[in-house]
Design a protein around this motif. Structure first.
Motif, PDB file in Angstrom:
ATOM      1  N   ASN A  18       0.869  -1.184   0.042  1.00  0.00           N
ATOM      2  CA  ASN A  18      -0.027   0.042  -0.024  1.00  0.00           C
ATOM      3  C   ASN A  18       0.746   1.446   0.127  1.00  0.00           C
ATOM      4  N   ASP A  19       1.888   1.128  -0.989  1.00  0.00           N
ATOM      5  CA  ASP A  19       3.106   2.351  -1.117  1.00  0.00           C
ATOM      6  C   ASP A  19       2.469   3.409  -1.994  1.00  0.00           C
ATOM      7  N   PRO A  20       2.028   4.521  -1.690  1.00  0.00           N
ATOM      8  CA  PRO A  20       1.829   5.655  -2.575  1.00  0.00           C
ATOM      9  C   PRO A  20       2.841   5.971  -3.610  1.00  0.00           C
ATOM     10  N   ASP A  21       4.183   5.728  -3.244  1.00  0.00           N
ATOM     11  CA  ASP A  21       5.339   5.791  -4.235  1.00  0.00           C
ATOM     12  C   ASP A  21       5.505   4.487  -5.168  1.00  0.00           C
ATOM     13  N   ASP A  22       4.806   3.882  -4.932  1.00  0.00           N
ATOM     14  CA  ASP A  22       5.113   2.444  -5.741  1.00  0.00           C
ATOM     15  C   ASP A  22       4.472   2.884  -7.196  1.00  0.00           C
ATOM     16  N   ILE A  23       5.599   2.804  -8.057  1.00  0.00           N
ATOM     17  CA  ILE A  23       5.478   3.050  -9.608  1.00  0.00           C
ATOM     18  C   ILE A  23       5.580   1.719 -10.438  1.00  0.00           C
ATOM     19  N   SER A  24       5.682   0.360  -9.712  1.00  0.00           N
ATOM     20  CA  SER A  24       6.228  -0.748 -10.482  1.00  0.00           C
ATOM     21  C   SER A  24       5.003  -1.313 -11.404  1.00  0.00           C
ATOM     22  N   TYR A  25       3.554  -0.394 -11.229  1.00  0.00           N
ATOM     23  CA  TYR A  25       2.652  -1.005 -12.092  1.00  0.00           C
ATOM     24  C   TYR A  25       2.199   0.172 -13.267  1.00  0.00           C
ATOM     25  N   TYR A  26       3.026   1.124 -13.323  1.00  0.00           N
ATOM     26  CA  TYR A  26       3.139   1.999 -14.289  1.00  0.00           C
ATOM     27  C   TYR A  26       4.094   1.932 -15.229  1.00  0.00           C
ATOM     28  N   PRO A  27       4.172   2.149 -16.602  1.00  0.00           N
ATOM     29  CA  PRO A  27       5.038   1.939 -17.773  1.00  0.00           C
ATOM     30  C   PRO A  27       6.331   2.700 -17.218  1.00  0.00           C
ATOM     31  N   TYR A  28       7.455   2.002 -17.615  1.00  0.00           N
ATOM     32  CA  TYR A  28       8.556   2.452 -17.250  1.00  0.00           C
ATOM     33  C   TYR A  28       9.410   2.523 -18.743  1.00  0.00           C
ATOM     34  N   MET A  29      10.058   3.809 -19.111  1.00  0.00           N
ATOM     35  CA  MET A  29      10.662   3.843 -20.461  1.00  0.00           C
ATOM     36  C   MET A  29      11.872   4.640 -20.226  1.00  0.00           C
ATOM     37  N   ASN A  30      12.871   3.926 -20.600  1.00  0.00           N
ATOM     38  CA  ASN A  30      14.327   4.634 -20.620  1.00  0.00           C
ATOM     39  C   ASN A  30      14.485   5.302 -22.009  1.00  0.00           C
ATOM     40  N   GLY A  31      13.907   6.512 -21.985  1.00  0.00           N
ATOM     41  CA  GLY A  31      13.514   7.009 -23.424  1.00  0.00           C
ATOM     42  C   GLY A  31      14.787   7.373 -24.283  1.00  0.00           C
ATOM     43  N   GLN A  32      15.691   7.843 -23.974  1.00  0.00           N
ATOM     44  CA  GLN A  32      16.786   8.047 -24.925  1.00  0.00           C
ATOM     45  C   GLN A  32      17.604   6.690 -25.223  1.00  0.00           C
ATOM     46  N   PHE A  33      17.321   5.751 -24.400  1.00  0.00           N
ATOM     47  CA  PHE A  33      18.033   4.375 -24.944  1.00  0.00           C
ATOM     48  C   PHE A  33      17.225   3.752 -25.744  1.00  0.00           C
ATOM     49  N   VAL A  34      15.985   3.967 -25.628  1.00  0.00           N
ATOM     50  CA  VAL A  34      15.061   3.321 -26.576  1.00  0.00           C
ATOM     51  C   VAL A  34      14.995   3.996 -27.942  1.00  0.00           C
ATOM     52  N   PHE A  35      15.074   5.352 -27.633  1.00  0.00           N
ATOM     53  CA  PHE A  35      15.232   6.009 -29.036  1.00  0.00           C
ATOM     54  C   PHE A  35      16.443   5.638 -30.021  1.00  0.00           C
ATOM     55  N   LYS A  36      17.611   5.419 -29.298  1.00  0.00           N
ATOM     56  CA  LYS A  36      18.972   5.203 -29.869  1.00  0.00           C
ATOM     57  C   LYS A  36      18.861   3.811 -30.576  1.00  0.00           C
ATOM     58  N   ASN A  37      18.446   2.955 -29.891  1.00  0.00           N
ATOM     59  CA  ASN A  37      18.087   1.662 -30.442  1.00  0.00           C
ATOM     60  C   ASN A  37      17.153   1.524 -31.672  1.00  0.00           C
ATOM     61  N   ALA A  38      16.056   2.298 -31.566  1.00  0.00           N
ATOM     62  CA  ALA A  38      14.836   2.237 -32.393  1.00  0.00           C
ATOM     63  C   ALA A  38      15.420   2.721 -33.690  1.00  0.00           C
ATOM     64  N   VAL A  39      16.127   3.759 -34.020  1.00  0.00           N
ATOM     65  CA  VAL A  39      16.524   4.208 -35.184  1.00  0.00           C
ATOM     66  C   VAL A  39      17.400   3.127 -35.946  1.00  0.00           C
ATOM     67  N   VAL A  40      18.293   2.529 -35.109  1.00  0.00           N
ATOM     68  CA  VAL A  40      19.209   1.573 -35.659  1.00  0.00           C
ATOM     69  C   VAL A  40      18.586   0.304 -36.150  1.00  0.00           C
ATOM     70  N   ARG A  41      17.500  -0.220 -35.234  1.00  0.00           N
ATOM     71  CA  ARG A  41      16.776  -1.380 -35.568  1.00  0.00           C
ATOM     72  C   ARG A  41      15.664  -1.260 -36.558  1.00  0.00           C
ATOM     73  N   PHE A  42      15.068  -0.007 -36.552  1.00  0.00           N
ATOM     74  CA  PHE A  42      14.180   0.387 -37.737  1.00  0.00           C
ATOM     75  C   PHE A  42      15.042   0.362 -39.288  1.00  0.00           C
ATOM     76  N   SER A  43      16.190   0.845 -39.140  1.00  0.00           N
ATOM     77  CA  SER A  43      16.822   1.018 -40.478  1.00  0.00           C
ATOM     78  C   SER A  43      17.329  -0.479 -40.836  1.00  0.00           C
ATOM     79  N   GLU A  44      17.821  -1.109 -40.067  1.00  0.00           N
ATOM     80  CA  GLU A  44      18.304  -2.538 -40.176  1.00  0.00           C
ATOM     81  C   GLU A  44      17.307  -3.430 -40.847  1.00  0.00           C
ATOM     82  N   VAL A  45      16.112  -3.376 -40.205  1.00  0.00           N
ATOM     83  CA  VAL A  45      15.079  -4.384 -40.416  1.00  0.00           C
ATOM     84  C   VAL A  45      14.340  -3.903 -41.663  1.00  0.00           C
ATOM     85  N   ILE A  46      14.347  -2.619 -42.157  1.00  0.00           N
ATOM     86  CA  ILE A  46      13.852  -2.282 -43.444  1.00  0.00           C
ATOM     87  C   ILE A  46      14.743  -2.713 -44.535  1.00  0.00           C
ATOM     88  N   LEU A  47      16.162  -2.620 -44.492  1.00  0.00           N
ATOM     89  CA  LEU A  47      17.058  -2.887 -45.222  1.00  0.00           C
ATOM     90  C   LEU A  47      17.132  -4.478 -45.498  1.00  0.00           C
TER      91      LEU A  47
END
Ligand code: ACO
Length: 352
Positions: free
Chosen positions: A231-260
């Motif tokens: 019953n912890d008001p600071d519990d955020i384990s059930y909300y989405p977590y995203m390491n935005g910049q890390f995801v962004f960097k991987n996304a641009v590489v993988r998008f390009s690779e899989v299209i090619l």
């Protein structure tokens, strides 16, 4: 020589009757309620300027009340796709449903679609590949149709994100991005080998599973009883977590690779692309890919500005909208590409 196993003979027989597959019907549904960036800035410390500059998003749709569930939105999109495919619902042979926001922990929404659409007792498969979910689902449908096992497969991507977002300043890095909606496609048998889905390409890298995740409730770390106990008001384990910049960097590489990868498999060049439909994760990612492949504004379809990131629904919504607007014509080379949580990524190369 010993006896030849029956399964081997059946495999040979099946490969003699390989078909092609094509998308014969498309539909999408988004809830009516529009949530602008200014609306969100009343709930959290954010601004229209920040959201537009970083993501391109101007507004998104959120479900109000409890009538539009993930399944209900998927059913609405599916009805349109079935009608446009010109088939009766009894001709649907299999259901594939991709979502990260199912109505229930179990069973998955595939069986709910079978019930709510009143389909025959056909198989229903639930796909858990987040933003790549529709491309994964399409790939499954493609294989079933190509082997001749099924004639018409219903593929749905649907998400109800809004109910599970932390709409306070604490959750602003994630909650401004996501929107609700659904898209659906009918994948049908095609006799012409040069038409339809030419190939699909799927990948994953589980090493980064937690970089974009919702870990609770789950049997691995935190179940509902743990959340209730603490019953912890600071519990955020059930909300989405995203390491935005890390995801962004991987996304641009993988998008390009899989299209090619998809283009190379079919002896095609980036200049052969008539329409690229990237998963709508961030307009900046789409623009990066567009520039990298030297495509014009007319050759890349984006609607993240209106709907935000609808995860598994984003590609079928964008594909349907592009098709409805007459931006996809017979004979066009259409490329679908996705990257998301898992990490998972994939592409589909389609001759329309
Ligand atoms: N409003 C105002 N400020 C914000 C907001 C917001 N909504 N969100 C974050 N900030 C602040 C941060 O607190 C931070 O402030 P600080 O510098 O004082 O610490 C600053 O803005 C920068 O935050 P970042 O998270 O570094 O922002 P970034 O430029 O990386 O943009 C974004 C965030 C838009 C999420 C970006 O990283 C992104 O698009 N990533 C990829 C998303 C993606 O591809 N997802 C895959 C698909 S989703 C799926 O599979 C479910």
């Amino acid at each position: 020589m010993g006896l030849v196993p029956l399964a081997f003979l059946q495999r040979i027989k099946r490969s003699d009757t390989m078909y092609n597959s094509k998308i014969t019907g498309l539909g999408f549904y988004v809830p009516d309620h529009v949530v602008t960036n200014d609306d969100l800035s009343k709930l959290m410390d954010t601004s229209d300027e920040w959201i537009q500059e970083r993501t391109g998003i101007r507004e998104r749709r959120h479900v109000v009340g409890d009538s539009d569930t993930t399944t209900a939105m998927g059913v609405k999109a599916a009805r349109i796709a079935i009608e446009r495919a010109g088939i009766d619902k009894d001709e649907v042979d299999f259901i594939v449903f991709a979502t990260l926001s199912p109505d229930y922990y179990f069973p998955g929404p595939g069986v709910l679609v079978q019930r709510d659409l009143g389909l025959r007792t056909v198989g229903a498969l639930d796909v858990r590949n987040q933003c790549s979910g529709f491309v994964y689902g399409l790939s499954v449908a493609d294989q079933y149709v190509k082997t001749g096992m099924y004639k018409n497969v219903l593929v749905i991507g649907s998400e109800l994100h809004s109910r599970g977002l932390d709409r306070t300043t604490r959750g602003r890095g994630v909650s401004v991005i996501f929107g609700d909606g659904a898209g659906a496609a009918i994948v049908s048998r095609e006799e012409n080998p040069d038409k339809g889905i030419l190939s699909t390409h799927l990948h994953s890298e589980g090493e980064h599973a937690e970089e974009l995740s919702v870990i609770a409730p789950g049997m691995g770390k935190r179940w509902v009883t743990d959340i209730l106990r603490d019953n912890d008001p600071d519990d955020i384990s059930y909300y989405p977590y995203m390491n935005g910049q890390f995801v962004f960097k991987n996304a641009v590489v993988r998008f390009s690779e899989v299209i090619l990868e998809g283009l190379k498999t079919n002896n095609l060049q980036p200049s052969d692309i008539d329409m690229l439909i990237p998963h709508q994760a961030n307009l900046r990612i789409s623009q990066f890919i567009q520039k990298k492949f030297g495509l014009s504004d007319d050759q890349v379809y984006n609607n993240i500005m209106q709907y935000g990131n609808t995860t598994a629904a984003s590609i079928p919504i964008a594909l349907t909208e592009a098709w409805e607007k007459g931006k996809i014509k017979k004979g066009d080379l259409v490329v679908l590409a996705a990257f998301g949580s898992g990490f998972t990524w994939g592409s589909a190369i389609i001759r329309w």
